[in-house]
Scaffold this active site. Structure first.
Site, PDB file in Angstrom:
ATOM      1  N   ASP A   1      35.442  24.689  42.960  1.00  0.00           N
ATOM      2  CA  ASP A   1      34.161  25.475  42.927  1.00  0.00           C
ATOM      3  C   ASP A   1      33.110  24.980  43.814  1.00  0.00           C
ATOM      4  O   ASP A   1      31.947  25.242  43.425  1.00  0.00           O
ATOM      5  CB  ASP A   1      33.678  25.743  41.590  1.00  0.00           C
ATOM      6  CG  ASP A   1      34.742  26.578  40.716  1.00  0.00           C
ATOM      7  OD1 ASP A   1      34.793  26.375  39.422  1.00  0.00           O
ATOM      8  OD2 ASP A   1      35.571  27.327  41.162  1.00  0.00           O
TER       9      ASP A   1
HETATM   10  N1  LIG Z   1      41.421  23.542  44.018  1.00  0.00           N
HETATM   11  C1  LIG Z   1      40.785  24.656  43.499  1.00  0.00           C
HETATM   12  N2  LIG Z   1      41.472  25.492  42.675  1.00  0.00           N
HETATM   13  C2  LIG Z   1      40.709  26.334  42.232  1.00  0.00           C
HETATM   14  C3  LIG Z   1      39.459  26.813  42.579  1.00  0.00           C
HETATM   15  C4  LIG Z   1      38.684  25.987  43.621  1.00  0.00           C
HETATM   16  O1  LIG Z   1      37.654  25.984  44.007  1.00  0.00           O
HETATM   17  N3  LIG Z   1      39.373  24.799  43.924  1.00  0.00           N
HETATM   18  N4  LIG Z   1      38.859  27.792  41.987  1.00  0.00           N
HETATM   19  C5  LIG Z   1      39.382  28.198  40.790  1.00  0.00           C
HETATM   20  C6  LIG Z   1      38.815  29.135  39.936  1.00  0.00           C
HETATM   21  N5  LIG Z   1      38.028  28.705  38.730  1.00  0.00           N
HETATM   22  C7  LIG Z   1      36.816  29.251  38.699  1.00  0.00           C
HETATM   23  O2  LIG Z   1      36.391  30.087  39.499  1.00  0.00           O
HETATM   24  C8  LIG Z   1      38.539  27.887  37.817  1.00  0.00           C
HETATM   25  C9  LIG Z   1      39.817  28.084  37.347  1.00  0.00           C
HETATM   26  C10 LIG Z   1      40.366  27.424  36.509  1.00  0.00           C
HETATM   27  C11 LIG Z   1      39.835  26.186  35.788  1.00  0.00           C
HETATM   28  C12 LIG Z   1      40.421  25.393  34.821  1.00  0.00           C
HETATM   29  O3  LIG Z   1      39.870  24.557  34.229  1.00  0.00           O
HETATM   30  N6  LIG Z   1      41.667  25.933  34.610  1.00  0.00           N
HETATM   31  C13 LIG Z   1      42.743  25.038  33.716  1.00  0.00           C
HETATM   32  C14 LIG Z   1      43.587  25.990  32.992  1.00  0.00           C
HETATM   33  C15 LIG Z   1      42.734  27.228  32.347  1.00  0.00           C
HETATM   34  C16 LIG Z   1      43.802  28.019  31.509  1.00  0.00           C
HETATM   35  O4  LIG Z   1      44.936  27.474  31.646  1.00  0.00           O
HETATM   36  O5  LIG Z   1      43.623  28.959  31.147  1.00  0.00           O
HETATM   37  C17 LIG Z   1      43.588  23.954  34.532  1.00  0.00           C
HETATM   38  O6  LIG Z   1      43.763  24.341  35.657  1.00  0.00           O
HETATM   39  O7  LIG Z   1      43.882  22.861  33.893  1.00  0.00           O
HETATM   40  C18 LIG Z   1      38.659  25.874  36.423  1.00  0.00           C
HETATM   41  C19 LIG Z   1      38.090  26.802  37.057  1.00  0.00           C
HETATM   42  C20 LIG Z   1      40.601  28.602  41.178  1.00  0.00           C
HETATM   43  N7  LIG Z   1      41.411  27.486  41.573  1.00  0.00           N
END
Ligand SMILES: Nc1nc2c(c(=O)[nH]1)N[C@@H](CN(C=O)c1ccc(C(=O)N[C@@H](CCC(=O)O)C(=O)O)cc1)CN2
Length: 294
Positions: A226
């Site tokens: 983000d």
């Molecule tokens: N490398 C990046 N990947 C993603 C980004 C980014 O900017 N750089 N934006 C995200 C979207 N996002 C907020 O907008 C976001 C999505 C997911 C997470 C998170 O902590 N996800 C957990 C799992 C959550 C679940 O299983 O429901 C994880 O991945 O471990 C934080 C922010 C999209 N990807």
């Protein structure tokens, strides 16, 4: 008459605009829209023109003839057919409001793109996607299979020759490797007014902070969660009487609109990444007119 879009990024200096406009006039082209920005901080110059060829020049001829100007100013330059539609992959998890909004705008012609696939780590939107005659791909994501899941995602991007991936509330963090490989080609909608409340659960964070405004941010995806270059943002008012759950409902419209504006800007080549910022030029006249009036 064919319409074209010319985009230029180069080091600032005198004579750039004269060279570009002089070339187009010499080639019998009529400029219909022009935007430029000279960044005194970075010393970079950005320009976007739309023009029509009144003498029926072919794009290859225009590109070839422009090569000396490109060389003279060491430009990063593209000349594209305005009618050429980007191939776009949409990705979604459990919240489908942005996906549905993009599908509607695409269906009425407000977003002149080819949606070549929708990818999700859930099945919630399989029916609505298939009903739009768009290929739906379920890619399960667990803590242990992320590399394999991303490999499948990349395979779909490559097989469809996709130009852009839109994370329409896709809630999985993408790997550094994928972000680097697709730099500038993945747009995410984050449901907060960044840089506030990065990461998961921004509305919960906002509630606990006691904010009076919530917001949404569309940005290019980078390895730093983000923190990618911001394309578009907007806000919505909330009150002391509303809960984080209320924010989810209030936020739907602003998230959808912010993402749609960002996708519209990108597909019309109005976005220029300038370090950790984005130069976003205004929409050209008629670029919203593709809507089929219902
Ligand atoms: N490398 C990046 N990947 C993603 C980004 C980014 O900017 N750089 N934006 C995200 C979207 N996002 C907020 O907008 C976001 C999505 C997911 C997470 C998170 O902590 N996800 C957990 C799992 C959550 C679940 O299983 O429901 C994880 O991945 O471990 C934080 C922010 C999209 N990807």
């Amino acid at each position: 008459m064919k319409s074209y879009v010319l985009t230029v990024t180069c080091k600032s200096t005198r004579g750039i605009v004269a060279a570009i406009t002089g070339y187009l006039a010499e080639k019998g082209c009529y400029i219909t829209d022009s935007s430029q920005f000279d960044d005194l901080q970075t010393g970079l110059f950005f320009m976007r023109l739309t023009f029509i060829s009144q003498e029926g020049a072919k794009i290859e001829e225009l590109r070839e003839g422009f090569a000396p100007v490109v060389k003279r100013f060491d430009m990063t330059c593209e000349i594209r057919d305005s009618e050429e539609r980007m191939k776009v992959v949409l990705m979604v998890s459990r919240f489908g409001h942005c996906l549905n909004d993009l599908l509607y705008r695409w269906k009425i012609g407000a977003l002149p793109i080819d949606i070549v696939a929708v990818i999700s780590n859930h099945f919630d939107y399989q029916k609505v996607v298939v009903n739009h005659d768009i290929p739906f791909h379920h890619i399960k994501v667990t803590k242990d299979n992320k590399p394999q899941a991303e490999a499948r995602m990349l395979e779909i991007v490559e097989q469809t020759d996709a130009d852009l991936v839109v994370l329409a509330r896709y809630m999985q963090v993408l790997s550094d490797q994928l972000c680097k490989k697709m730099s500038g080609r993945i747009i995410n909608i984050h449901h907060s007014f960044l840089p506030s409340f990065k990461g998961a659960n921004p509305y919960k964070q906002a509630y606990e902070r006691g904010v009076k405004l919530i917001g949404a941010t569309a940005h290019y995806v980078t390895e730093d969660l983000d923190e990618g270059p911001i394309i578009e943002q907007d806000i919505a008012r909330i009150t002391h009487a509303q809960s984080a759950e209320d924010y989810v409902s209030i936020g739907r419209d602003v998230e959808s609109q912010v993402l749609a504006r960002a996708v519209h800007a990108h597909i019309h080549h109005r976005c220029f990444i300038n370090g950790n910022r984005v130069v976003v030029f205004p929409a050209s006249p008629g670029s919203y007119a593709s809507e089929r009036m219902g």
